[in-house]
Design a protein around this motif. Structure first.
Motif, PDB file in Angstrom:
ATOM      1  N   SER A 115      45.053  32.542  44.003  1.00 10.43           N
ATOM      2  CA  SER A 115      44.895  33.009  45.194  1.00 10.43           C
ATOM      3  C   SER A 115      43.828  34.096  45.433  1.00 10.43           C
ATOM      4  N   GLY A 116      43.498  34.360  46.405  1.00  7.86           N
ATOM      5  CA  GLY A 116      42.586  35.647  46.626  1.00  7.86           C
ATOM      6  C   GLY A 116      43.046  36.888  46.153  1.00  7.86           C
ATOM      7  N   SER A 117      44.492  36.965  46.384  1.00  7.11           N
ATOM      8  CA  SER A 117      45.107  38.275  45.708  1.00  7.11           C
ATOM      9  C   SER A 117      44.862  38.330  44.301  1.00  7.11           C
ATOM     10  N   ASN A 120      41.570  39.332  43.022  1.00 13.66           N
ATOM     11  CA  ASN A 120      41.263  40.876  43.295  1.00 13.66           C
ATOM     12  C   ASN A 120      42.196  41.452  41.973  1.00 13.66           C
ATOM     13  N   TYR A 149      40.971  44.409  53.156  1.00 12.83           N
ATOM     14  CA  TYR A 149      42.033  43.609  52.881  1.00 12.83           C
ATOM     15  C   TYR A 149      41.507  42.784  51.771  1.00 12.83           C
ATOM     16  N   HIS A 150      42.291  43.240  50.490  1.00 12.82           N
ATOM     17  CA  HIS A 150      42.187  42.671  49.511  1.00 12.82           C
ATOM     18  C   HIS A 150      43.392  41.724  48.627  1.00 12.82           C
ATOM     19  N   GLY A 151      44.257  41.652  49.613  1.00 11.49           N
ATOM     20  CA  GLY A 151      45.548  40.679  49.163  1.00 11.49           C
ATOM     21  C   GLY A 151      46.915  41.535  49.206  1.00 11.49           C
ATOM     22  N   GLU A 222      34.435  43.811  51.251  1.00 13.88           N
ATOM     23  CA  GLU A 222      34.177  42.686  51.747  1.00 13.88           C
ATOM     24  C   GLU A 222      32.702  42.799  52.520  1.00 13.88           C
ATOM     25  N   ASP A 255      34.326  41.054  47.868  1.00 18.28           N
ATOM     26  CA  ASP A 255      35.426  40.353  48.090  1.00 18.28           C
ATOM     27  C   ASP A 255      35.016  39.096  49.103  1.00 18.28           C
ATOM     28  N   VAL A 257      36.564  36.417  49.833  1.00 21.50           N
ATOM     29  CA  VAL A 257      37.472  35.440  50.129  1.00 21.50           C
ATOM     30  C   VAL A 257      37.359  34.994  51.687  1.00 21.50           C
ATOM     31  N   VAL A 258      36.962  35.809  52.486  1.00 17.25           N
ATOM     32  CA  VAL A 258      36.740  35.367  54.021  1.00 17.25           C
ATOM     33  C   VAL A 258      35.410  35.048  54.272  1.00 17.25           C
ATOM     34  N   LYS A 284      40.389  30.922  49.851  1.00 19.19           N
ATOM     35  CA  LYS A 284      40.405  30.156  51.104  1.00 19.19           C
ATOM     36  C   LYS A 284      39.373  29.056  51.344  1.00 19.19           C
TER      37      LYS A 284
HETATM   38  N1  PLP Z   1      40.719  39.085  50.256  1.00 19.64           N
HETATM   39  C1  PLP Z   1      40.365  38.944  51.624  1.00 19.64           C
HETATM   40  C2  PLP Z   1      39.002  39.486  52.064  1.00 19.64           C
HETATM   41  C3  PLP Z   1      41.347  38.186  52.523  1.00 19.64           C
HETATM   42  O1  PLP Z   1      41.087  38.027  53.628  1.00 19.64           O
HETATM   43  C4  PLP Z   1      42.556  37.896  51.835  1.00 19.64           C
HETATM   44  C5  PLP Z   1      43.492  37.182  52.574  1.00 19.64           C
HETATM   45  O2  PLP Z   1      43.571  37.051  53.830  1.00 19.64           O
HETATM   46  C6  PLP Z   1      42.930  38.149  50.634  1.00 19.64           C
HETATM   47  C7  PLP Z   1      41.843  38.784  49.626  1.00 19.64           C
HETATM   48  C8  PLP Z   1      44.185  37.770  49.765  1.00 19.64           C
HETATM   49  O3  PLP Z   1      44.016  36.211  49.555  1.00 19.64           O
HETATM   50  P1  PLP Z   1      45.381  35.432  49.534  1.00 19.64           P
HETATM   51  O4  PLP Z   1      46.329  35.533  50.621  1.00 19.64           O
HETATM   52  O5  PLP Z   1      44.866  33.943  49.090  1.00 19.64           O
HETATM   53  O6  PLP Z   1      46.111  36.092  48.376  1.00 19.64           O
END
Ligand code: PLP
Length: 450
Positions: A115-117, A120, A149-151, A222, A255, A257-258, A284
């Motif tokens: 996952s993104g979390s 990070n 936001y990083h999770g 981000e 980051d 992820v988005v 994502k």
């Molecule tokens: N980083 C960013 C920029 C995000 O927007 C998100 C989730 O919305 C995450 C990390 C966390 O990803 P995950 O929900 O897959 O753990």
């Protein structure tokens, strides 16, 4: 009746993420049952245009048979094997190569996560491990940004700067600091955007000096803050941040992820802004959300140091999961061969932005902004002074609920309304999105005092 059955089950057994448990007790959750293209259907048969691509992730749209095929083929061949202890399988290494081909130059390796979390969390451990191998174990502080936001894991929520999250569970953990975000509309304080961009970027230098440059391992951000409200930085911001990072020899973790996998019209937001990250967190759009998967793309000069460090005691059971990896490879093939990213850059992205800007004339709208397939607008009480509505009016939430009831998913972050539709959205579907958004702004306006 089926809807009520599922709602009752949810109420009896399910603790959903990021949900107000008090509200859920009163009205059950909305039940989404199927999807195709850019549309969702709920259990009552309502068709809803998904203006958020799920959670900014369904980049190739719903219902892509190619992805189903790729996943089921891999499931039959090798449904699972781990990558621990010097093991690999074809989908993981093929996918790592495909990502390396798309990444900024000099980034040829990927560490996979679920996952993104987790990506990070991996960033935090990697940068600390890197400096420790280089004989500087005290260089371990990571700077993030307020409202980033990083999770949701302990490290992810700590790196992020969501104060509501910090308030639950004693966060951030030690060794993580924050600076302000480049949010001109909300925090510009009368400066013009470019001067404001420099001012907030210079906070990074002040923070580094306050902590001591020998203590700062990395800065994480981000390219465009998503969940914080689609914060598009002024043009002056990133060049100044880059200067500061270079001056003090501090690693930069983007980051993505988005922003990754086409949302800005480039493969990565870092490419749009000409950033040269040392690490990139991805998730994502990597799988278009069809299966969970994330990763960290790592610069060669970091990998060279990691190689000196021997075993990295880190990884997940599902790192590089073969089914997710095979699906991600197919997803990247679709994005490439159908020219989806290119189309966002040259056609549908500019079209969404042009049509979205028309909403600026609405009496409720204080600012519109966006890039590619990301857009936001600010609800205000007074367009001239930018005065907000009192929080208890919950203007954003009302607008979001009107949208849902009228067949559009639009996200509310306070009184900032956001869209990030699937990248495959057509111009006609963008017209529909804009018409529905305008109608729901009208409905919201009719409930606001004055
Ligand atoms: N980083 C960013 C920029 C995000 O927007 C998100 C989730 O919305 C995450 C990390 C966390 O990803 P995950 O929900 O897959 O753990």
């Amino acid at each position: 009746p089926q809807t009520r059955h599922w709602q009752a089950l949810g109420h009896a057994h399910h603790l959903p993420p990021f949900s107000d448990y008090r509200q859920l007790k009163e009205h059950g959750p909305r039940i989404i049952t199927r999807a195709s293209g850019v549309y969702l259907w709920d259990s009552e048969g309502n068709c809803i245009l998904d203006g958020m691509a799920g959670l900014w992730c369904v980049n190739v749209g719903y219902g892509r048979e190619e992805l189903v095929e790729a996943a089921s083929r891999q499931m039959r061949e090798l449904p699972y094997y781990n990558l621990f202890f010097q093991t690999a399988h074809p989908p993981a290494v093929e996918l790592a190569r495909a990502i390396a081909e798309l990444a900024p130059p000099g980034m040829h390796h990927v560490f996979f996560t679920g996952s993104g979390s987790e990506a990070n969390d991996t960033v935090l451990r990697l940068v600390r491990h890197y400096w420790a191998i280089k004989g500087q174990p005290r260089k371990n502080v990571v700077i993030g940004r307020w409202n980033g936001y990083h999770g949701s894991t302990v490290a992810g929520a700590s790196l992020g700067g969501m104060k509501a999250m910090h308030g639950q569970g004693d966060l951030p953990i030690p060794g993580i600091e924050h600076i302000d975000q480049p949010y001109w509309f909300g925090e510009g304080g009368g400066l013009d955007p470019e001067a404001f961009g420099i001012r907030v970027a210079d906070q990074l230098e002040r923070k580094i000096l306050e902590i001591g440059e020998e203590r700062v391992a990395a800065f994480i951000a981000e390219p465009i803050q998503g969940a914080g409200g689609v914060i598009i930085p002024p043009d002056s911001y990133w060049p100044r941040i880059r200067e500061i990072l270079r001056k003090y020899d501090i690693l930069f973790a983007a980051d993505e992820v988005v922003c990754g996998f086409g949302r800005t019209g480039e493969w990565f937001g870092s490419q749009y802004y000409g950033l040269e990250p040392d690490l990139m967190a991805i998730a994502k759009g990597l799988t278009s959300g069809y299966l969970p998967m994330g990763g960290v793309v790592v610069r060669d000069r970091i990998v060279e140091v990691l190689e000196e460090g021997g075993e990295f005691y880190h990884g997940f059971t599902y790192s590089g999961h073969p089914v997710a990896a095979a699906l991600a490879l197919e997803n990247i093939r679709l994005l490439r061969e159908e020219g989806i990213v290119e189309r966002v850059r040259t056609r549908t992205g500019p079209y969404l932005q042009r049509r979205w800007r028309e909403l600026a004339e609405h009496p409720l709208v204080g600012e519109v902004r966006g890039l590619g397939m990301l857009a936001a607008l600010e609800l205000v009480k007074d367009k001239k002074t930018r005065e907000r509505f009192p929080a208890d009016l919950a203007a954003g939430m009302r607008c979001r609920e009107h949208c849902f009831a009228n067949g559009l998913v639009m996200r509310a972050v306070g009184d900032t309304m956001i869209v990030a539709p699937p990248l495959v959205i057509s111009e006609a579907e963008i017209d529909e999105l804009i018409a529905k958004a305008r109608h729901c702004l009208d409905l919201t306006a009719s409930e606001m005092p004055g």
